[in-house]
Design a protein around this motif. Sequence first.
Motif, PDB file in Angstrom:
ATOM      1  N   ASP A 117       0.831  -1.210   0.000  1.00  0.00           N
ATOM      2  CA  ASP A 117       0.000   0.000   0.000  1.00  0.00           C
ATOM      3  C   ASP A 117       0.862   1.256   0.000  1.00  0.00           C
ATOM      4  OD1 ASP A 117      -2.387  -1.330  -0.057  1.00  0.00           O
ATOM      5  OD2 ASP A 117      -2.884  -1.004   2.053  1.00  0.00           O
ATOM      6  N   SER A 118       1.848   1.274   0.881  1.00  0.00           N
ATOM      7  CA  SER A 118       2.678   2.484   1.031  1.00  0.00           C
ATOM      8  C   SER A 118       3.429   2.815  -0.252  1.00  0.00           C
ATOM      9  CB  SER A 118       3.664   2.299   2.185  1.00  0.00           C
ATOM     10  OG  SER A 118       4.554   1.224   1.914  1.00  0.00           O
ATOM     11  N   LYS A 119       3.754   1.788  -1.059  1.00  0.00           N
ATOM     12  CA  LYS A 119       4.447   2.024  -2.332  1.00  0.00           C
ATOM     13  C   LYS A 119       3.475   2.286  -3.475  1.00  0.00           C
ATOM     14  CE  LYS A 119       8.601  -0.714  -1.304  1.00  0.00           C
ATOM     15  NZ  LYS A 119       9.410  -1.896  -1.726  1.00  0.00           N
ATOM     16  N   LYS A 120       2.486   1.411  -3.614  1.00  0.00           N
ATOM     17  CA  LYS A 120       1.594   1.455  -4.768  1.00  0.00           C
ATOM     18  C   LYS A 120       0.659   2.665  -4.752  1.00  0.00           C
ATOM     19  CE  LYS A 120       2.802  -2.546  -6.659  1.00  0.00           C
ATOM     20  NZ  LYS A 120       3.343  -2.667  -8.031  1.00  0.00           N
ATOM     21  N   LEU A 121       0.329   3.171  -3.559  1.00  0.00           N
ATOM     22  CA  LEU A 121      -0.594   4.298  -3.457  1.00  0.00           C
ATOM     23  C   LEU A 121       0.126   5.619  -3.189  1.00  0.00           C
ATOM     24  CD1 LEU A 121      -3.467   2.625  -1.370  1.00  0.00           C
ATOM     25  CD2 LEU A 121      -3.247   2.798  -3.862  1.00  0.00           C
ATOM     26  N   ALA A 122       1.453   5.600  -3.251  1.00  0.00           N
ATOM     27  CA  ALA A 122       2.224   6.814  -2.950  1.00  0.00           C
ATOM     28  C   ALA A 122       1.933   7.927  -3.944  1.00  0.00           C
ATOM     29  CB  ALA A 122       3.716   6.484  -2.951  1.00  0.00           C
ATOM     30  N   TRP A 143     -10.168   9.197   3.799  1.00  0.00           N
ATOM     31  CA  TRP A 143     -10.103   7.859   3.220  1.00  0.00           C
ATOM     32  C   TRP A 143      -8.662   7.346   3.196  1.00  0.00           C
ATOM     33  CZ3 TRP A 143      -7.525   6.558  -1.414  1.00  0.00           C
ATOM     34  CH2 TRP A 143      -7.727   5.247  -1.855  1.00  0.00           C
ATOM     35  N   PHE A 144      -7.738   8.213   2.800  1.00  0.00           N
ATOM     36  CA  PHE A 144      -6.345   7.802   2.661  1.00  0.00           C
ATOM     37  C   PHE A 144      -5.670   7.612   4.018  1.00  0.00           C
ATOM     38  CE2 PHE A 144      -1.834   8.243   1.705  1.00  0.00           C
ATOM     39  CZ  PHE A 144      -1.728   7.433   0.577  1.00  0.00           C
ATOM     40  N   GLY A 145      -6.057   8.418   4.988  1.00  0.00           N
ATOM     41  CA  GLY A 145      -5.455   8.303   6.317  1.00  0.00           C
ATOM     42  C   GLY A 145      -4.317   9.273   6.535  1.00  0.00           C
ATOM     43  N   ALA A 146      -4.005   9.495   7.791  1.00  0.00           N
ATOM     44  CA  ALA A 146      -2.983  10.476   8.154  1.00  0.00           C
ATOM     45  C   ALA A 146      -1.582   9.947   7.860  1.00  0.00           C
ATOM     46  CB  ALA A 146      -3.108  10.833   9.633  1.00  0.00           C
ATOM     47  N   LYS A 147      -0.703  10.879   7.506  1.00  0.00           N
ATOM     48  CA  LYS A 147       0.694  10.511   7.238  1.00  0.00           C
ATOM     49  C   LYS A 147       1.317   9.855   8.463  1.00  0.00           C
ATOM     50  CE  LYS A 147       2.065  13.957   3.760  1.00  0.00           C
ATOM     51  NZ  LYS A 147       2.975  15.083   3.482  1.00  0.00           N
ATOM     52  N   GLY A 148       2.093   8.802   8.207  1.00  0.00           N
ATOM     53  CA  GLY A 148       2.828   8.162   9.280  1.00  0.00           C
ATOM     54  C   GLY A 148       2.054   7.138  10.080  1.00  0.00           C
ATOM     55  N   THR A 149       0.745   7.020   9.854  1.00  0.00           N
ATOM     56  CA  THR A 149      -0.044   6.034  10.597  1.00  0.00           C
ATOM     57  C   THR A 149       0.056   4.664   9.934  1.00  0.00           C
ATOM     58  OG1 THR A 149      -2.042   6.619   9.348  1.00  0.00           O
ATOM     59  CG2 THR A 149      -1.665   7.786  11.418  1.00  0.00           C
ATOM     60  N   ASP A 150      -0.263   3.648  10.702  1.00  0.00           N
ATOM     61  CA  ASP A 150      -0.161   2.275  10.209  1.00  0.00           C
ATOM     62  C   ASP A 150      -1.176   2.018   9.095  1.00  0.00           C
ATOM     63  OD1 ASP A 150       1.843   1.666  11.984  1.00  0.00           O
ATOM     64  OD2 ASP A 150       0.495   0.803  13.485  1.00  0.00           O
ATOM     65  N   TRP A 151      -0.753   1.216   8.120  1.00  0.00           N
ATOM     66  CA  TRP A 151      -1.654   0.828   7.027  1.00  0.00           C
ATOM     67  C   TRP A 151      -2.564  -0.322   7.435  1.00  0.00           C
ATOM     68  CZ3 TRP A 151      -2.757   3.238   2.607  1.00  0.00           C
ATOM     69  CH2 TRP A 151      -1.882   4.245   2.169  1.00  0.00           C
ATOM     70  N   VAL A 152      -2.054  -1.190   8.304  1.00  0.00           N
ATOM     71  CA  VAL A 152      -2.856  -2.336   8.748  1.00  0.00           C
ATOM     72  C   VAL A 152      -2.787  -2.456  10.265  1.00  0.00           C
ATOM     73  CG1 VAL A 152      -2.529  -3.624   6.591  1.00  0.00           C
ATOM     74  CG2 VAL A 152      -0.925  -3.954   8.473  1.00  0.00           C
ATOM     75  N   ASN A 153      -3.797  -3.107  10.820  1.00  0.00           N
ATOM     76  CA  ASN A 153      -3.810  -3.419  12.243  1.00  0.00           C
ATOM     77  C   ASN A 153      -2.745  -4.482  12.511  1.00  0.00           C
ATOM     78  OD1 ASN A 153      -4.500  -4.809  14.757  1.00  0.00           O
ATOM     79  ND2 ASN A 153      -6.387  -3.602  14.727  1.00  0.00           N
ATOM     80  N   PRO A 194      -6.902  -3.916   7.097  1.00  0.00           N
ATOM     81  CA  PRO A 194      -6.491  -2.596   6.595  1.00  0.00           C
ATOM     82  C   PRO A 194      -7.101  -1.462   7.433  1.00  0.00           C
ATOM     83  CG  PRO A 194      -7.310  -3.997   4.829  1.00  0.00           C
ATOM     84  CD  PRO A 194      -7.653  -4.681   6.101  1.00  0.00           C
ATOM     85  N   LEU A 195      -6.308  -0.442   7.672  1.00  0.00           N
ATOM     86  CA  LEU A 195      -6.760   0.718   8.435  1.00  0.00           C
ATOM     87  C   LEU A 195      -6.909   1.956   7.570  1.00  0.00           C
ATOM     88  CD1 LEU A 195      -4.500   0.326  11.617  1.00  0.00           C
ATOM     89  CD2 LEU A 195      -6.904  -0.322  11.379  1.00  0.00           C
ATOM     90  N   ARG A 196      -6.222   1.975   6.420  1.00  0.00           N
ATOM     91  CA  ARG A 196      -6.251   3.127   5.535  1.00  0.00           C
ATOM     92  C   ARG A 196      -6.687   2.684   4.139  1.00  0.00           C
ATOM     93  NH1 ARG A 196      -0.439   5.966   6.303  1.00  0.00           N
ATOM     94  NH2 ARG A 196      -1.337   7.305   4.675  1.00  0.00           N
ATOM     95  N   ALA A 197      -7.143   3.665   3.335  1.00  0.00           N
ATOM     96  CA  ALA A 197      -7.654   3.369   1.989  1.00  0.00           C
ATOM     97  C   ALA A 197      -8.764   2.319   2.058  1.00  0.00           C
ATOM     98  CB  ALA A 197      -6.535   2.939   1.056  1.00  0.00           C
ATOM     99  N   VAL A 198      -9.652   2.515   3.034  1.00  0.00           N
ATOM    100  CA  VAL A 198     -10.815   1.640   3.224  1.00  0.00           C
ATOM    101  C   VAL A 198     -12.067   2.455   2.917  1.00  0.00           C
ATOM    102  CG1 VAL A 198     -12.133   0.286   4.895  1.00  0.00           C
ATOM    103  CG2 VAL A 198      -9.631   0.264   4.976  1.00  0.00           C
TER     104      VAL A 198
END
Length: 315
Positions: A157-162, A208-218, A224-228
């Motif tokens: 996620d962190s790479k593909k959605l950057a 939707w995208f989530g805050a910078k620096g936060t975890d992508w998954v639990n 998933p916690l972001r892009a949900v």
Amino acid sequence: KYEVGQRFADIAGLPPAALAVYAALSKRAGDNARLLFDPPYRHQGDAIRHALIDGNNLVIMTGTGSGKTESFLLPILGKFAREAAEHPEAFGDQRGARALLLYPMNALVNDQLGRLRAIFGDPRLVKLFTEWAGRPPTFARYTSRTPYAGVRSGKRDSKKLASFESFYVEIERQASGPASDDQKRAAKLRRQLQERGKWPAKPDLEKWFGAKGTDWVNRKTGEPLRAVTLPDDSELITRHEAQAAAPDLLVTNYSMLEYMLMRPIERTIFDQTSAWLANNPDEKFTVVLDEAHLYRGAAGAEVGLLLRRLRARLG
């Protein structure tokens, strides 16, 4: 000049919910533009009557600029509205692809994306559907350009959605920031992109995208916690959003549909759709074949057999 038909209110047998949607989108209201014309062209009204009211299959042959898109979008919107108003639990809780737009190539899919974003993301339409069934109708472009293929993970996620973050999300962050020249420029750019259909139909991209620096998954569950997908989102941007909850309107091309029918990762889309059909025997799965005149000879046989496989897969 194309002939003008009946006003929406005068079409005999039109479901009240469909009329409510058409009426809402046929007039300007504040910042919301007029997206439909009332009365529509006669062939558009005929398409509504034949497809939505009489339940017939139809072929539409008409010239460039004659509103072919509305000829299939209006019956589909009316179909969604009728289900949401008359069977709110089925529409609200049972996900599945209720309609499929099938194109011969990606370029034609991309051409339609702006129109779909304008209509499905319109606040008036979202409000009506939310009042009826608790959620807006959703759509997704599912092609090779839809991010991203394969199993989802936080690292991917962190790479593909950057690139999505560096463009869309960054513009939204600046546009919603404190008043400044940069904020005004970002707000203007976002507005221009929205008007051209180049902005995703999500009311809050930053959330939707989530805050910078936060975890992508639990870290404990792997969820998933972001892009949900959020409750008010009309457009499903990633493949994983569509796999988690199939869009009401699936937009793709026949090559991609071929892959989707073979790969396990897209199985949920067809399983949800077949379950919705099984639970709602009065409902129909709508297929739109755009540019149908191209499907002749070997290509026509290929698409014909592909649709038979799809029908068999959905039961």
